[in-house]
Design a protein around this motif. Structure first.
Motif, PDB file in Angstrom:
ATOM      1  N   ALA A 294       0.924  -1.227   0.005  1.00 57.68           N
ATOM      2  CA  ALA A 294       0.091  -0.102   0.157  1.00 57.68           C
ATOM      3  C   ALA A 294       1.011   1.321  -0.068  1.00 57.68           C
ATOM      4  O   ALA A 294       0.188   2.339  -0.080  1.00 57.68           O
ATOM      5  CB  ALA A 294      -1.051   0.023   1.155  1.00 57.68           C
ATOM      6  N   GLY A 295       2.092   1.241   0.126  1.00 56.91           N
ATOM      7  CA  GLY A 295       2.859   2.366   0.240  1.00 56.91           C
ATOM      8  C   GLY A 295       2.952   3.034   1.460  1.00 56.91           C
ATOM      9  O   GLY A 295       3.469   4.278   1.353  1.00 56.91           O
ATOM     10  N   LEU A 296       2.877   2.395   2.563  1.00 51.26           N
ATOM     11  CA  LEU A 296       2.590   3.112   3.831  1.00 51.26           C
ATOM     12  C   LEU A 296       3.794   2.822   4.787  1.00 51.26           C
ATOM     13  O   LEU A 296       4.370   1.591   4.657  1.00 51.26           O
ATOM     14  CB  LEU A 296       1.379   2.551   4.604  1.00 51.26           C
ATOM     15  CG  LEU A 296       0.011   3.029   4.021  1.00 51.26           C
ATOM     16  CD1 LEU A 296      -1.216   2.484   4.630  1.00 51.26           C
ATOM     17  CD2 LEU A 296      -0.255   4.410   3.778  1.00 51.26           C
ATOM     18  N   THR A 297       4.350   3.860   5.437  1.00 52.74           N
ATOM     19  CA  THR A 297       5.250   3.489   6.445  1.00 52.74           C
ATOM     20  C   THR A 297       4.634   3.072   7.577  1.00 52.74           C
ATOM     21  O   THR A 297       3.384   3.157   7.726  1.00 52.74           O
ATOM     22  CB  THR A 297       6.021   4.831   6.951  1.00 52.74           C
ATOM     23  OG1 THR A 297       5.175   5.795   7.387  1.00 52.74           O
ATOM     24  CG2 THR A 297       6.740   5.380   5.571  1.00 52.74           C
ATOM     25  N   GLN A 298       5.477   2.428   8.640  1.00 54.95           N
ATOM     26  CA  GLN A 298       4.858   2.063   9.809  1.00 54.95           C
ATOM     27  C   GLN A 298       4.242   3.307  10.713  1.00 54.95           C
ATOM     28  O   GLN A 298       3.176   2.899  11.052  1.00 54.95           O
ATOM     29  CB  GLN A 298       5.957   1.563  10.758  1.00 54.95           C
ATOM     30  CG  GLN A 298       6.571   0.094  10.115  1.00 54.95           C
ATOM     31  CD  GLN A 298       7.749  -0.544  10.957  1.00 54.95           C
ATOM     32  OE1 GLN A 298       8.215   0.114  11.837  1.00 54.95           O
ATOM     33  NE2 GLN A 298       7.885  -1.893  10.987  1.00 54.95           N
ATOM     34  N   GLU A 299       4.769   4.448  10.498  1.00 56.70           N
ATOM     35  CA  GLU A 299       4.274   5.443  11.159  1.00 56.70           C
ATOM     36  C   GLU A 299       2.904   6.017  10.555  1.00 56.70           C
ATOM     37  O   GLU A 299       1.771   6.208  11.220  1.00 56.70           O
ATOM     38  CB  GLU A 299       5.187   6.807  11.353  1.00 56.70           C
ATOM     39  CG  GLU A 299       6.246   6.612  12.168  1.00 56.70           C
ATOM     40  CD  GLU A 299       7.139   5.518  11.584  1.00 56.70           C
ATOM     41  OE1 GLU A 299       7.422   5.141  10.272  1.00 56.70           O
ATOM     42  OE2 GLU A 299       8.363   4.977  12.536  1.00 56.70           O
TER      43      GLU A 299
ATOM     44  N   VAL B  57      -1.489   4.454  17.426  1.00 56.92           N
ATOM     45  CA  VAL B  57      -0.198   3.697  18.134  1.00 56.92           C
ATOM     46  C   VAL B  57       0.818   4.256  17.320  1.00 56.92           C
ATOM     47  O   VAL B  57       0.841   5.009  16.017  1.00 56.92           O
ATOM     48  CB  VAL B  57      -0.480   2.146  17.942  1.00 56.92           C
ATOM     49  CG1 VAL B  57      -1.586   1.600  18.512  1.00 56.92           C
ATOM     50  CG2 VAL B  57      -0.592   1.790  16.318  1.00 56.92           C
ATOM     51  N   SER B  58       2.079   4.024  17.938  1.00 53.75           N
ATOM     52  CA  SER B  58       3.218   4.088  17.233  1.00 53.75           C
ATOM     53  C   SER B  58       3.535   3.425  16.141  1.00 53.75           C
ATOM     54  O   SER B  58       3.173   2.152  16.069  1.00 53.75           O
ATOM     55  CB  SER B  58       4.375   4.344  18.506  1.00 53.75           C
ATOM     56  OG  SER B  58       4.727   3.049  18.525  1.00 53.75           O
ATOM     57  N   GLY B  59       4.614   3.970  15.454  1.00 55.53           N
ATOM     58  CA  GLY B  59       5.179   3.171  14.260  1.00 55.53           C
ATOM     59  C   GLY B  59       5.953   1.930  14.853  1.00 55.53           C
ATOM     60  O   GLY B  59       5.884   0.889  14.128  1.00 55.53           O
ATOM     61  N   SER B  60       6.476   1.983  15.877  1.00 62.52           N
ATOM     62  CA  SER B  60       7.323   0.985  16.407  1.00 62.52           C
ATOM     63  C   SER B  60       6.318  -0.006  16.913  1.00 62.52           C
ATOM     64  O   SER B  60       6.476  -1.284  17.071  1.00 62.52           O
ATOM     65  CB  SER B  60       8.137   1.431  17.696  1.00 62.52           C
ATOM     66  OG  SER B  60       7.281   1.966  18.843  1.00 62.52           O
ATOM     67  N   PHE B  61       5.114   0.353  17.224  1.00 64.45           N
ATOM     68  CA  PHE B  61       4.094  -0.805  17.645  1.00 64.45           C
ATOM     69  C   PHE B  61       3.610  -1.616  16.497  1.00 64.45           C
ATOM     70  O   PHE B  61       3.537  -2.839  16.725  1.00 64.45           O
ATOM     71  CB  PHE B  61       2.706  -0.087  18.177  1.00 64.45           C
ATOM     72  CG  PHE B  61       1.920  -0.998  18.811  1.00 64.45           C
ATOM     73  CD1 PHE B  61       1.859  -1.708  20.110  1.00 64.45           C
ATOM     74  CD2 PHE B  61       0.592  -1.548  17.969  1.00 64.45           C
ATOM     75  CE1 PHE B  61       0.950  -2.570  20.407  1.00 64.45           C
ATOM     76  CE2 PHE B  61      -0.025  -2.402  18.614  1.00 64.45           C
ATOM     77  CZ  PHE B  61      -0.244  -2.788  19.753  1.00 64.45           C
ATOM     78  N   ILE B  62       3.589  -0.822  15.434  1.00 66.89           N
ATOM     79  CA  ILE B  62       3.159  -1.603  14.105  1.00 66.89           C
ATOM     80  C   ILE B  62       4.452  -2.489  13.856  1.00 66.89           C
ATOM     81  O   ILE B  62       4.315  -3.734  13.454  1.00 66.89           O
ATOM     82  CB  ILE B  62       2.826  -0.444  12.896  1.00 66.89           C
ATOM     83  CG1 ILE B  62       1.918   0.220  13.157  1.00 66.89           C
ATOM     84  CG2 ILE B  62       2.877  -1.234  11.650  1.00 66.89           C
ATOM     85  CD1 ILE B  62       0.544  -0.370  13.212  1.00 66.89           C
ATOM     86  N   GLY B  63       5.582  -2.269  14.151  1.00 68.27           N
ATOM     87  CA  GLY B  63       6.873  -3.050  13.704  1.00 68.27           C
ATOM     88  C   GLY B  63       6.775  -4.220  14.654  1.00 68.27           C
ATOM     89  O   GLY B  63       7.259  -5.149  14.330  1.00 68.27           O
ATOM     90  N   GLN B  64       6.326  -3.930  15.859  1.00 71.15           N
ATOM     91  CA  GLN B  64       6.202  -5.095  16.904  1.00 71.15           C
ATOM     92  C   GLN B  64       5.296  -5.946  16.292  1.00 71.15           C
ATOM     93  O   GLN B  64       5.359  -7.207  16.438  1.00 71.15           O
ATOM     94  CB  GLN B  64       5.874  -4.802  18.376  1.00 71.15           C
ATOM     95  CG  GLN B  64       6.975  -3.816  18.887  1.00 71.15           C
ATOM     96  CD  GLN B  64       6.536  -3.282  20.251  1.00 71.15           C
ATOM     97  OE1 GLN B  64       5.363  -3.470  20.745  1.00 71.15           O
ATOM     98  NE2 GLN B  64       7.407  -2.238  20.955  1.00 71.15           N
TER      99      GLN B  64
END
Length: 279
Positions: free
Chosen positions: A28-33, A41-48
């Motif tokens: 979809a071309g989206l960053t985690q943030e 939620v934070s981008g780091s949460f998506i990373g988790q």
């Protein structure tokens, strides 16, 4: 800067879900943030979530399906992933524990689950559930022993435990059970599979008087702190909060006996229990 570590979707249902989330987000071309923002939620949460260190909750699955137009994929799989052999309050922590590269744990009352023998685990589970049917206790004990299979690997995860002296002195299941349980711990120590320190009564007040603490580190995700009380637990991922818990663990280790002196004490207490069983 290196990219994220490739995931092995076959390693667990959460890893499969995380791998698909990463694939669909990047498609979809989206960053985690950018994905995290509408979920609050934070981008780091998506990373988790993508790394499989956090369990996807249904509220997030619904929103992710909507944002990524995945036709209910994450809702369906989130519902299936909710089925766990562990109690609801502990399931997420147990799943994270299974993929951790290092685990540091302070145990104030009991030998940690990863180090328990079957007889000791049975005594603990029966004490927790004095009126439960035998088959319920058996299922709980079996699940606990299966968790300990992470130690079958010779080096990963690194397991470093600080045991309060009360753990050694609390007669859980009787003298024979305690002797076997402590010998099991010493065997793992002598095989260099675990690091164990004992926090003696003589240390007095210490940094974790409020209770148990577990820190889990991962190859490609931030450290999680797990706090547990009676029939309830909490995973913390806020960096400042986790850093505070890491300091607490460091202080516990500084107040505890050395690994060598700890081994000697555990063996001595095990001998005492063993001699009690002799006529």
């Amino acid at each position: 800067m290196p990219g994220p570590k490739p995931l092995d979707p076959s390693s667990s249902p959460r890893a499969m879900l995380g791998a698909e989330l990463r694939h669909k987000r990047e498609e979809a071309g989206l960053t985690q943030e950018e994905l995290g923002s509408p979920l609050f939620v934070s981008g780091s949460f998506i990373g988790q979530l993508e790394a499989g260190t956090r369990r996807m909750q249904m509220e997030y699955a619904v929103k992710i399906d909507e944002i990524l137009a995945t036709d209910g994929y994450f809702v369906r799989n989130c519902e299936a992933a909710k089925k766990s052999k562990y109690p609801d309050h502990f399931a997420e922590a147990a799943e994270a524990e299974a993929i951790a590269t290092a685990i540091r744990e302070y145990a104030p009352q009991l030998i940690p689950g990863l180090l328990q023998t079957k007889a000791y685990a049975w005594a603990v589970c029966r004490a927790y559930q004095p009126t439960a049917p035998e088959e319920v206790i058996e299922e709980t004990v079996t699940a606990r022993l299966e968790r300990a299979r992470v130690l079958d690997h010779p080096t990963t995860p690194l397991l470093w435990v600080v045991l309060d002296e009360a753990v050694l002195r609390r007669r859980t299941g009787g003298a024979e059970v305690m002797a076997e349980a402590l010998w099991h711990v010493t065997e793992l120590i002598r095989k260099h599979r675990v690091i164990v320190q004992v926090l003696p009564f003589s240390a007095g007040g210490h940094a974790s008087l409020n209770g148990a603490l577990k820190l889990m580190s991962f190859a490609d995700a931030p450290t999680l702190a797990h706090l547990e009380v009676l029939n309830a637990s909490k995973l913390e991922d806020d960096p400042a909060t986790v850093a505070r818990h890491e300091l607490t663990y460091d202080l516990l280790g500084a107040s505890a006996l050395s690994p060598q002196d700890s081994l000697a004490l555990i063996e001595s207490v095990a001998e005492d229990y063993a001699h009690e069983d002799q006529p």
